[in-house]
Design a protein around this motif. Sequence first.
Motif, mmCIF file in Angstrom:
data_model
loop_
_atom_site.group_PDB
_atom_site.id
_atom_site.type_symbol
_atom_site.label_atom_id
_atom_site.label_comp_id
_atom_site.label_asym_id
_atom_site.label_seq_id
_atom_site.Cartn_x
_atom_site.Cartn_y
_atom_site.Cartn_z
ATOM 1 N N CYS A 56 3.139 0.665 6.712
ATOM 2 C CA CYS A 56 4.343 -0.050 6.516
ATOM 3 C C CYS A 56 5.539 0.641 6.000
ATOM 4 C CB CYS A 56 4.358 -1.542 5.550
ATOM 5 S SG CYS A 56 3.166 -2.455 6.536
ATOM 6 N N HIS A 57 5.327 1.933 5.540
ATOM 7 C CA HIS A 57 6.216 2.838 5.270
ATOM 8 C C HIS A 57 6.809 2.265 3.868
ATOM 9 C CE1 HIS A 57 5.944 4.165 9.357
ATOM 10 N NE2 HIS A 57 6.747 5.303 9.157
ATOM 11 N N ARG A 58 6.018 1.710 3.159
ATOM 12 C CA ARG A 58 6.493 1.378 1.725
ATOM 13 C C ARG A 58 6.930 2.712 0.908
ATOM 14 N NH1 ARG A 58 8.360 -3.666 2.155
ATOM 15 N NH2 ARG A 58 6.930 -5.194 2.984
ATOM 16 N N THR A 59 7.777 2.671 0.030
ATOM 17 C CA THR A 59 7.942 3.558 -0.988
ATOM 18 C C THR A 59 6.754 3.960 -1.729
ATOM 19 O OG1 THR A 59 10.423 3.095 -1.154
ATOM 20 C CG2 THR A 59 9.689 4.364 -2.908
ATOM 21 N N PRO A 60 6.211 5.238 -1.871
ATOM 22 C CA PRO A 60 7.109 6.518 -1.291
ATOM 23 C C PRO A 60 6.468 7.128 0.094
ATOM 24 C CG PRO A 60 5.350 6.861 -2.951
ATOM 25 C CD PRO A 60 5.377 5.601 -2.773
ATOM 26 N N TYR A 61 5.940 6.259 1.028
ATOM 27 C CA TYR A 61 5.378 6.728 2.001
ATOM 28 C C TYR A 61 6.058 6.816 3.295
ATOM 29 C CZ TYR A 61 1.518 5.310 -1.174
ATOM 30 O OH TYR A 61 0.949 5.235 -2.572
ATOM 31 N N GLY A 62 7.328 6.624 3.385
ATOM 32 C CA GLY A 62 7.949 6.803 4.584
ATOM 33 C C GLY A 62 7.995 7.863 5.326
ATOM 34 N N GLU A 63 8.120 9.120 4.365
ATOM 35 C CA GLU A 63 8.159 10.670 4.853
ATOM 36 C C GLU A 63 6.750 10.883 4.787
ATOM 37 O OE1 GLU A 63 11.233 11.137 6.112
ATOM 38 O OE2 GLU A 63 11.724 9.171 5.069
ATOM 39 N N SER A 64 5.554 10.398 4.718
ATOM 40 C CA SER A 64 4.262 10.941 4.572
ATOM 41 C C SER A 64 3.699 11.828 5.859
ATOM 42 C CB SER A 64 3.334 9.897 4.378
ATOM 43 O OG SER A 64 1.994 10.341 4.219
ATOM 44 N N TRP A 65 3.118 12.920 5.357
ATOM 45 C CA TRP A 65 2.473 13.724 6.565
ATOM 46 C C TRP A 65 1.796 12.999 7.441
ATOM 47 C CZ3 TRP A 65 -2.683 13.826 6.701
ATOM 48 C CH2 TRP A 65 -3.447 13.441 5.872
ATOM 49 N N VAL A 66 1.075 11.705 6.909
ATOM 50 C CA VAL A 66 0.147 11.286 7.858
ATOM 51 C C VAL A 66 0.795 10.638 9.272
ATOM 52 C CG1 VAL A 66 0.255 8.849 6.770
ATOM 53 C CG2 VAL A 66 -1.946 9.831 7.714
ATOM 54 N N HIS A 67 2.220 10.460 8.840
ATOM 55 C CA HIS A 67 3.292 9.756 9.912
ATOM 56 C C HIS A 67 3.652 11.103 10.862
ATOM 57 C CE1 HIS A 67 3.245 6.042 8.068
ATOM 58 N NE2 HIS A 67 4.177 6.292 7.153
ATOM 59 N N GLY A 68 3.088 12.198 10.860
ATOM 60 C CA GLY A 68 3.107 13.283 11.781
ATOM 61 C C GLY A 68 2.273 12.987 13.060
ATOM 62 N N PRO A 69 2.798 13.954 13.787
ATOM 63 C CA PRO A 69 2.220 13.805 15.470
ATOM 64 C C PRO A 69 0.581 13.794 15.190
ATOM 65 C CG PRO A 69 3.802 15.672 15.459
ATOM 66 C CD PRO A 69 3.420 15.391 13.873
ATOM 67 N N GLY A 70 0.020 12.717 16.113
ATOM 68 C CA GLY A 70 -1.489 12.579 16.217
ATOM 69 C C GLY A 70 -1.806 13.581 17.495
ATOM 70 N N GLU A 71 -3.227 13.570 17.592
ATOM 71 C CA GLU A 71 -3.611 14.248 18.654
ATOM 72 C C GLU A 71 -3.499 13.574 20.031
ATOM 73 O OE1 GLU A 71 -7.912 14.556 17.195
ATOM 74 O OE2 GLU A 71 -7.370 15.936 15.654
ATOM 75 N N LYS A 72 -3.483 12.383 19.999
ATOM 76 C CA LYS A 72 -3.503 11.657 21.492
ATOM 77 C C LYS A 72 -1.938 10.809 21.290
ATOM 78 C CE LYS A 72 -7.067 9.671 19.970
ATOM 79 N NZ LYS A 72 -8.100 8.774 19.687
ATOM 80 N N GLY A 73 -1.149 10.778 20.426
ATOM 81 C CA GLY A 73 -0.032 10.129 20.393
ATOM 82 C C GLY A 73 0.927 10.783 19.398
ATOM 83 N N PRO A 74 2.341 9.915 19.157
ATOM 84 C CA PRO A 74 3.192 10.437 18.249
ATOM 85 C C PRO A 74 3.049 10.144 16.802
ATOM 86 C CG PRO A 74 3.760 8.384 19.347
ATOM 87 C CD PRO A 74 2.398 8.820 20.143
ATOM 88 N N TYR A 75 1.953 9.379 16.364
ATOM 89 C CA TYR A 75 1.866 9.236 15.038
ATOM 90 C C TYR A 75 0.297 9.133 14.752
ATOM 91 C CZ TYR A 75 6.705 7.608 15.344
ATOM 92 O OH TYR A 75 7.916 7.491 15.282
ATOM 93 N N LEU A 76 0.000 10.185 13.864
ATOM 94 C CA LEU A 76 -1.310 10.278 13.181
ATOM 95 C C LEU A 76 -1.713 9.006 12.595
ATOM 96 C CD1 LEU A 76 -3.741 12.014 12.808
ATOM 97 C CD2 LEU A 76 -2.681 13.059 10.546
ATOM 98 N N SER A 77 -0.820 8.433 11.691
ATOM 99 C CA SER A 77 -1.467 7.242 11.138
ATOM 100 C C SER A 77 -1.819 6.087 11.942
ATOM 101 C CB SER A 77 0.105 6.825 10.103
ATOM 102 O OG SER A 77 1.096 6.489 10.762
ATOM 103 N N LEU A 78 -1.157 6.008 13.150
ATOM 104 C CA LEU A 78 -1.742 4.742 13.963
ATOM 105 C C LEU A 78 -3.122 5.266 14.683
ATOM 106 C CD1 LEU A 78 1.837 3.631 15.663
ATOM 107 C CD2 LEU A 78 0.439 2.540 13.694
ATOM 108 N N GLU A 79 -3.204 6.565 14.781
ATOM 109 C CA GLU A 79 -4.453 6.976 15.330
ATOM 110 C C GLU A 79 -5.474 6.737 14.129
ATOM 111 O OE1 GLU A 79 -4.418 10.738 17.064
ATOM 112 O OE2 GLU A 79 -3.007 10.481 18.409
#
Length: 411
Positions: A56-79
Motif C-alpha cells: 500500500c506504499h505506506r511511509t517509508p515503503y513507497g520507494e522500496s526496492w521490492v517495488h522494482g521490476p519483477g521476473e514476470k511483470g513490472p513489480y516484484l512486490s506484486l509477484e
Amino acid sequence: MPDDLLSELPALLGANSDILDAVRGGALERTAVRDELRAALTSDPAAYELFVSVCCHRTPYGESWVHGPGEKGPYLSLEIAADALDEERYRRLLFSVVTTDSPAVPYDYRALAAAALVRVGVGGHLAELKALADQPDLPERGLAAKLACRTDGIDHLFDIPETVAARLDLLRAASAAKTNESRRRLTRRIIDAVDGREPVAEPAAADAYLSTEAERLIAEGIAGGLALPRDYLVVWDQIPVPDADGNGLTIAELLRIVLLCGEFKLPDTAVRPVLIDFYRSVLRISGRAIIGLSAGVFHVEHGVQASPSLFFLGRDAVLGKGCVIDCVGGAVLQSGSFLGGGFIPILIHTHKHIRSAGEPGAAERKRVLPCIFAAEAGARLPMEAIGIFESADYLDGRPVPYAGIRAIALR
C-alpha cells in the motif's frame, strides 16, 4: 525466517535498491532477503501485515526496492504476493491496494492489483467495492466561473494560501481527492468485470486534445491492468478541493502554485514527500517515475479555454532537474525515457502561439497550435537541449535531432 532477519525486515523493506545494495552486499543479498520474505509470508502474521503496508506504499515503503521490476511483470512486490500467499490472504492484500487511501500508490500499480483481484475473485468485498464506486465525481469550473476570474490582462489571478503549511495542506487535500477518484474509477471497473462487462473509459469532453497514436503509446506503457489510456487525460479545470458552493482552485492553478512557490524546489523532508504524492495522485505518474527538483508540469489557460489533454509519465521515466513541460497540448513519456537533468533549464512547449498578419502581439495569447510531445521508451532529451523545445515546429515532418523524441498531431 531467522529472528535476526525478521527484526531487520521493516528496515530492509524501507530501503530503496541503491541503499540496500550499498549496505547489504548487492543483488545476491537482495535475492536472499526476497526468498526469506517469501518464506515468512507463508507463516508469519506480522510479516504479512507488514507486507500489506509495503504494497500500500505506506511511509517509508513507497520507494522500496521490492517495488522494482519483477521476473514476470513490472513489480516484484506484486509477484511475491502472488507466489507466496494463499488465495484468501492474496485477495485481502489486493483489495487493500485497490482501496487504500495512500496517495503514494502509483496508478498503474493500483490498476494491476485491480486486474489481479478480478482474476482471483472479489470474495466478500463486493459490497465495500460498490460503496466506494458510488461516491460522487469531482466538479469542474464552469463558464460563468471562468468569466468571473480576475486577470492581469494575461494570467488568471487567484487566491494562494499565505503560508507554506497552508499550501502543503492544500496539496494533501488535493492528493486525497484525486486518490479517491482513482479508487472509485478502478472499483467501478472491477464491478463491471464481475458483471461480465469490459472496462470503458470515462467520456472525454468535446474539446479534449486526443490522438490515437498517443493513446497507443500509453497503452504500450500501461502493459496490463485495468488502466486505460484515457485515464491519463487531465481535466485541467477540475476542482479537487471544492468549497460548499463547488468553487475552488483548479488542477491547473494548483500546478502553477507548485511550479512558482520556492519551497517546492527544495529537497525538504517536510515538503518533498507531499509534492511527490501530489504528482502521483493528481497526474497519475507511474511507478518508479521521477519528477526531479525544480522540474514540473503545468498548464496555462488561454482565455476561458483549458482543453483536457494527455499526460503520461511511464514507469522508470525521468523528468530531470530543471525540466518543465507546458502541457497544453499534451505529453507522453514512455518507460525509461529521460528528459533534461542537472538543473539545466529546459521548457518543453506543447503548443505554439499564432497570429495573423496585422494583428497585435497580444492576439496570439488566445490562438494556439497544440500538439503532443512524445518520448519513446528509453529516449533521451539531453541537457544540451537547454532552452525551449518547441514541439509544434516538428509537425511539418522535419527530423527531431534526438532519437525517440517526436511531436504528434492531434486528431
